[in-house]
Enzyme design. Structure first.
Site, PDB file in Angstrom:
ATOM      1  N   LYS A  67       9.607  -1.547  40.089  1.00  0.00           N
ATOM      2  CA  LYS A  67       9.644  -2.515  41.197  1.00  0.00           C
ATOM      3  C   LYS A  67       8.743  -1.967  42.287  1.00  0.00           C
ATOM      4  O   LYS A  67       8.893  -0.820  42.711  1.00  0.00           O
ATOM      5  CB  LYS A  67      11.055  -2.715  41.747  1.00  0.00           C
ATOM      6  CG  LYS A  67      11.040  -3.701  42.940  1.00  0.00           C
ATOM      7  CD  LYS A  67      12.411  -4.177  43.338  1.00  0.00           C
ATOM      8  CE  LYS A  67      13.051  -3.257  44.341  1.00  0.00           C
ATOM      9  NZ  LYS A  67      14.245  -3.896  44.964  1.00  0.00           N
ATOM     10  N   ARG A 110      21.158  -8.057  42.931  1.00  0.00           N
ATOM     11  CA  ARG A 110      21.497  -6.810  42.236  1.00  0.00           C
ATOM     12  C   ARG A 110      22.215  -5.856  43.197  1.00  0.00           C
ATOM     13  O   ARG A 110      23.059  -5.058  42.803  1.00  0.00           O
ATOM     14  CB  ARG A 110      20.295  -6.177  41.544  1.00  0.00           C
ATOM     15  CG  ARG A 110      19.162  -5.603  42.414  1.00  0.00           C
ATOM     16  CD  ARG A 110      19.512  -4.253  42.973  1.00  0.00           C
ATOM     17  NE  ARG A 110      18.397  -3.365  43.144  1.00  0.00           N
ATOM     18  CZ  ARG A 110      18.264  -2.526  44.163  1.00  0.00           C
ATOM     19  NH1 ARG A 110      19.147  -2.514  45.158  1.00  0.00           N
ATOM     20  NH2 ARG A 110      17.243  -1.713  44.217  1.00  0.00           N
ATOM     21  N   HIS A 137      20.342 -10.372  56.160  1.00  0.00           N
ATOM     22  CA  HIS A 137      19.945 -11.105  54.957  1.00  0.00           C
ATOM     23  C   HIS A 137      20.868 -10.807  53.768  1.00  0.00           C
ATOM     24  O   HIS A 137      21.273 -11.705  53.030  1.00  0.00           O
ATOM     25  CB  HIS A 137      18.498 -10.737  54.619  1.00  0.00           C
ATOM     26  CG  HIS A 137      17.990 -11.386  53.379  1.00  0.00           C
ATOM     27  ND1 HIS A 137      17.809 -12.742  53.275  1.00  0.00           N
ATOM     28  CD2 HIS A 137      17.649 -10.860  52.168  1.00  0.00           C
ATOM     29  CE1 HIS A 137      17.365 -13.034  52.059  1.00  0.00           C
ATOM     30  NE2 HIS A 137      17.267 -11.911  51.375  1.00  0.00           N
ATOM     31  N   GLN A 138      21.206  -9.525  53.569  1.00  0.00           N
ATOM     32  CA  GLN A 138      22.003  -9.141  52.388  1.00  0.00           C
ATOM     33  C   GLN A 138      23.473  -9.527  52.506  1.00  0.00           C
ATOM     34  O   GLN A 138      24.165  -9.649  51.484  1.00  0.00           O
ATOM     35  CB  GLN A 138      21.949  -7.609  52.197  1.00  0.00           C
ATOM     36  CG  GLN A 138      20.578  -7.023  52.018  1.00  0.00           C
ATOM     37  CD  GLN A 138      20.025  -7.290  50.630  1.00  0.00           C
ATOM     38  OE1 GLN A 138      20.767  -7.466  49.665  1.00  0.00           O
ATOM     39  NE2 GLN A 138      18.709  -7.351  50.534  1.00  0.00           N
ATOM     40  N   ASN A 159      29.329  -7.261  63.688  1.00  0.00           N
ATOM     41  CA  ASN A 159      27.892  -6.979  63.572  1.00  0.00           C
ATOM     42  C   ASN A 159      27.349  -6.491  64.905  1.00  0.00           C
ATOM     43  O   ASN A 159      27.790  -6.924  65.972  1.00  0.00           O
ATOM     44  CB  ASN A 159      27.120  -8.225  63.111  1.00  0.00           C
ATOM     45  CG  ASN A 159      25.723  -7.867  62.653  1.00  0.00           C
ATOM     46  OD1 ASN A 159      25.541  -6.901  61.917  1.00  0.00           O
ATOM     47  ND2 ASN A 159      24.736  -8.612  63.097  1.00  0.00           N
ATOM     48  N   SER A 199      21.292  -1.675  58.906  1.00  0.00           N
ATOM     49  CA  SER A 199      20.219  -0.671  58.962  1.00  0.00           C
ATOM     50  C   SER A 199      20.504   0.337  60.070  1.00  0.00           C
ATOM     51  O   SER A 199      19.600   0.784  60.758  1.00  0.00           O
ATOM     52  CB  SER A 199      18.871  -1.361  59.149  1.00  0.00           C
ATOM     53  OG  SER A 199      18.986  -2.433  60.045  1.00  0.00           O
ATOM     54  N   MET A 219      26.564   0.205  51.605  1.00  0.00           N
ATOM     55  CA  MET A 219      25.401  -0.341  50.905  1.00  0.00           C
ATOM     56  C   MET A 219      24.106  -0.270  51.718  1.00  0.00           C
ATOM     57  O   MET A 219      23.025  -0.466  51.179  1.00  0.00           O
ATOM     58  CB  MET A 219      25.663  -1.805  50.532  1.00  0.00           C
ATOM     59  CG  MET A 219      26.898  -2.020  49.683  1.00  0.00           C
ATOM     60  SD  MET A 219      26.908  -1.056  48.167  1.00  0.00           S
ATOM     61  CE  MET A 219      25.467  -1.688  47.341  1.00  0.00           C
ATOM     62  N   GLY A 220      24.195  -0.013  53.012  1.00  0.00           N
ATOM     63  CA  GLY A 220      23.003  -0.107  53.859  1.00  0.00           C
ATOM     64  C   GLY A 220      22.133   1.135  53.854  1.00  0.00           C
ATOM     65  O   GLY A 220      20.919   1.064  54.043  1.00  0.00           O
ATOM     66  N   GLY A 292      26.325   2.972  47.507  1.00  0.00           N
ATOM     67  CA  GLY A 292      25.350   2.201  46.719  1.00  0.00           C
ATOM     68  C   GLY A 292      23.961   2.402  47.290  1.00  0.00           C
ATOM     69  O   GLY A 292      23.592   1.803  48.298  1.00  0.00           O
TER      70      GLY A 292
HETATM   71  P1  NAD Z   1      18.455  -7.330  57.846  1.00  0.00           P
HETATM   72  O1  NAD Z   1      17.298  -6.805  58.624  1.00  0.00           O
HETATM   73  O2  NAD Z   1      18.489  -8.743  57.442  1.00  0.00           O
HETATM   74  O3  NAD Z   1      19.813  -7.039  58.656  1.00  0.00           O
HETATM   75  C1  NAD Z   1      20.032  -5.786  59.269  1.00  0.00           C
HETATM   76  C2  NAD Z   1      21.487  -5.636  59.625  1.00  0.00           C
HETATM   77  O4  NAD Z   1      21.678  -4.374  60.266  1.00  0.00           O
HETATM   78  C3  NAD Z   1      21.985  -6.694  60.591  1.00  0.00           C
HETATM   79  O5  NAD Z   1      23.360  -6.911  60.362  1.00  0.00           O
HETATM   80  C4  NAD Z   1      21.753  -6.022  61.932  1.00  0.00           C
HETATM   81  O6  NAD Z   1      22.560  -6.550  62.963  1.00  0.00           O
HETATM   82  C5  NAD Z   1      22.178  -4.603  61.589  1.00  0.00           C
HETATM   83  N1  NAD Z   1      21.623  -3.597  62.496  1.00  0.00           N
HETATM   84  C6  NAD Z   1      20.341  -3.488  62.920  1.00  0.00           C
HETATM   85  N2  NAD Z   1      20.227  -2.430  63.755  1.00  0.00           N
HETATM   86  C7  NAD Z   1      21.468  -1.859  63.832  1.00  0.00           C
HETATM   87  C8  NAD Z   1      21.987  -0.740  64.531  1.00  0.00           C
HETATM   88  N3  NAD Z   1      21.217   0.021  65.308  1.00  0.00           N
HETATM   89  N4  NAD Z   1      23.308  -0.465  64.392  1.00  0.00           N
HETATM   90  C9  NAD Z   1      24.088  -1.227  63.588  1.00  0.00           C
HETATM   91  N5  NAD Z   1      23.655  -2.293  62.907  1.00  0.00           N
HETATM   92  C10 NAD Z   1      22.348  -2.604  63.021  1.00  0.00           C
HETATM   93  O7  NAD Z   1      18.574  -6.355  56.584  1.00  0.00           O
HETATM   94  P2  NAD Z   1      19.245  -6.642  55.173  1.00  0.00           P
HETATM   95  O8  NAD Z   1      18.199  -7.144  54.244  1.00  0.00           O
HETATM   96  O9  NAD Z   1      20.509  -7.394  55.354  1.00  0.00           O
HETATM   97  O10 NAD Z   1      19.564  -5.145  54.712  1.00  0.00           O
HETATM   98  C11 NAD Z   1      20.587  -4.399  55.341  1.00  0.00           C
HETATM   99  C12 NAD Z   1      20.455  -2.930  54.948  1.00  0.00           C
HETATM  100  O11 NAD Z   1      20.649  -2.803  53.534  1.00  0.00           O
HETATM  101  C13 NAD Z   1      19.084  -2.327  55.241  1.00  0.00           C
HETATM  102  O12 NAD Z   1      19.286  -1.038  55.756  1.00  0.00           O
HETATM  103  C14 NAD Z   1      18.423  -2.260  53.884  1.00  0.00           C
HETATM  104  O13 NAD Z   1      17.465  -1.242  53.790  1.00  0.00           O
HETATM  105  C15 NAD Z   1      19.627  -1.976  53.010  1.00  0.00           C
HETATM  106  N6  NAD Z   1      19.469  -2.349  51.585  1.00  0.00           N
HETATM  107  C16 NAD Z   1      20.087  -1.552  50.680  1.00  0.00           C
HETATM  108  C17 NAD Z   1      19.976  -1.854  49.339  1.00  0.00           C
HETATM  109  C18 NAD Z   1      20.686  -0.993  48.329  1.00  0.00           C
HETATM  110  O14 NAD Z   1      20.459  -1.159  47.128  1.00  0.00           O
HETATM  111  N7  NAD Z   1      21.573  -0.133  48.726  1.00  0.00           N
HETATM  112  C19 NAD Z   1      19.230  -2.954  48.922  1.00  0.00           C
HETATM  113  C20 NAD Z   1      18.636  -3.777  49.884  1.00  0.00           C
HETATM  114  C21 NAD Z   1      18.763  -3.457  51.232  1.00  0.00           C
END
Ligand code: NAD
Length: 321
Positions: A67, A110, A137-138, A159, A199, A219-220, A292
Site C-alpha cells: 500500500k 480495515r 473521518h475514521q 472529541n 491524532s 486505534m489512533g 491497533g
Molecule cells: P481526522 O483528521 O479525520 O480526525 C482526527 C481526530 O483527532 C478528530 O477527532 C480530531 O478532533 C482529533 N484530534 C485532533 N487533534 C487532537 C488533539 N490535539 N487532541 C485530541 N484529539 C485531537 O483523522 P482520522 O482519519 O479520523 O484518523 C484518526 C487517527 O487514526 C489518526 O491519528 C490516524 O493517523 C489514525 N489512523 C490509524 C489507523 C490504524 O490502522 N491504526 C488507520 C488510519 C488512521
C-alpha cells in the site's frame, strides 16, 4: 491486470468481508504464515506531505503487495481526503502486477475491522455502552463496525473538537442508538468498551478513570510520538496488538515501553487469541487493551477481497500492461 476503483471498493466490500479478511490475516500472522515488511514513512519536503509504503506477504492467503500513500494536509481545500492511498497486488507465483486497488475506503474499513475483531474476542459479552474518543473521518466507520460485535444500547462520546461530534451522532442515529456527548472522565465511568481514534500527541484517558472489565481499543496512535492514553493505564491493562514490533515502536505501548514499565513480552498478538493459543480475557474484571497500529497485511487482505468480488461481479477493469 485489474483496476478496482474507490467507487467499486465501496460497492463490493462490506464490513463483514473486512472483518473476516482482517481476522484471518491476524491469525496467519500469529502462526508465522504471513509477515509485514519494514514500513517506510517519510516527510517528502513538498506540500507538507508524509508519504510511505506498507507491504508484506500472506503465504496462507497468497496476498503479496504494497500500500503506497500518506497524508497531504492541504487536500481538504481541494475537495480531497487528506489521507490518500493505493494498493498494488502482485501475483506471488510470477511477480507480475495483478491489481491496482483504490485504498482510501479500504483503509477505513480495515481499521474499523481491526478494533471490531478485538472487541469480538476481548470485550465482556454483556457490554452495553460504547465510548467513542474521536469524531474524525475514521470514527463513524469504527462505530458502525463495533456495534455489530455486542448488544450495545448507547454511545457516549468525546472529541477534542466538539463541533465534529454531530456527524458521529448522525451515525449513531442511523444505527438507532442513543448518543450523548460527555466529558472524558464520565465516558470512562460509563463505557464498557472504549475506542480511541484521534491524532492526539498526549494522553486523553487516565488510569484511575477506567472501570474494571473495560475493553479499550486504541486505534489512533500509528506514529512515533502520538499518544491517546496514559502510560500507566497501558501498564495496568492486559495488552494485545496486531503486531508487537509496531506496537512497541509506533503504537500506543511505545510510551510505557520508553518509561520501562512494560516490555514487549507483556504484549500478546491478537492472532494468538483468534487461533486459541492464548485465552484472551481471563476474568470479568480484567481491563483489556488492544493496540491497533495498522499493518500492511490488513490492506492486502481487504484489497484481495475487493479484487475477487469486483472481478466476480464484472466490476473490475481489465488492462494489458
Ligand atoms: P481526522 O483528521 O479525520 O480526525 C482526527 C481526530 O483527532 C478528530 O477527532 C480530531 O478532533 C482529533 N484530534 C485532533 N487533534 C487532537 C488533539 N490535539 N487532541 C485530541 N484529539 C485531537 O483523522 P482520522 O482519519 O479520523 O484518523 C484518526 C487517527 O487514526 C489518526 O491519528 C490516524 O493517523 C489514525 N489512523 C490509524 C489507523 C490504524 O490502522 N491504526 C488507520 C488510519 C488512521
Amino acid at each position: 491486470m485489474l483496476i478496482v476503483t474507490e467507487q467499486t471498493c465501496q460497492e463490493v466490500v462490506g464490513r463483514e468481508h473486512a472483518f473476516e479478511a482482517v481476522e484471518k490475516v491476524f491469525a496467519a500472522m500469529a502462526r508465522g504464515d504471513a509477515y509485514n515488511f519494514p514500513v517506510i514513512r517519510e516527510a517528502i519536503g513538498h506540500a507538507d506531505a508524509v508519504y510511505g509504503f506498507k507491504s508484506g506477504f500472506d503465504r496462507a492467503g497468497l496476498a503479496l503487495g504494497v500500500k503506497s500513500g500518506g497524508y497531504w494536509p492541504g487536500n481538504m481545500e481541494k475537495g480531497l481526503t487528506n489521507h490518500q492511498s493505493t494498493v498494488f497486488l502482485f501475483d506471488p507465483d510470477t511477480g507480475r502486477l495483478a491489481a491496482l486497488v483504490g485504498g482510501n475506503y479500504l483503509t477505513a474499513i480495515r481499521t474499523a475491522a481491526s478494533s471490531a475483531v478485538s472487541i469480538a474476542h476481548l470485550a465482556r459479552k454483556d457490554a452495553k455502552v460504547l465510548g467513542m474518543v474521536g469524531a474524525g473521518h475514521q470514527a463513524g466507520f469504527q462505530l458502525r463496525a463495533a456495534v455489530e460485535q455486542r448488544d450495545f444500547e448507547r454511545v457516549v462520546a468525546w472529541n477534542h473538537h466538539p463541533e465534529m461530534l454531530p456527524k458521529l451522532e448522525q451515525v449513531a442515529r442511523e444505527i438507532g442508538l442513543p448518543f450523548e456527548a460527555v466529558e472524558r472522565e464520565e465516558l470512562c465511568a460509563r463505557a464498557d468498551v472504549i475506542i480511541t481514534i484521534t491524532s492526539s500527541f498526549e494522553p486523553l484517558l487516565e488510569r484511575n478513570w477506567i472501570e474494571p472489565g473495560t475493553h479499550i481499543s486504541c486505534m489512533g496512535t500509528d506514529t512515533k510520538g502520538k499518544q491517546e492514553v496514559a502510560a500507566d493505564l497501558v501498564a495496568n491493562a492486559t495488552l494485545f496488538t496486531d503486531e508487537i514490533v509496531q506496537s512497541v515502536s509506533i503504537g500506543e505501548t511505545q510510551h510505557a515501553i520508553a518509561a520501562g514499565i512494560i516490555t514487549g513480552g507483556d504484549i500478546t498478538s491478537i492472532g494468538d487469541v483468534i487461533n486459541g493459543t492464548h485465552p484472551g480475557r481471563s476474568s470479568e474484571g480484567e481491563v483489556t487493551l488492544f493496540d491497533g497500529t495498522g499493518v500492511g497485511l490488513q490492506d492486502l487482505a481487504v484489497a484481495s477481497v475487493a479484487t475477487k468480488l469486483a472481478e466476480a461481479q464484472g466490476k473490475a477493469q481489465i488492462v494489458e500492461l
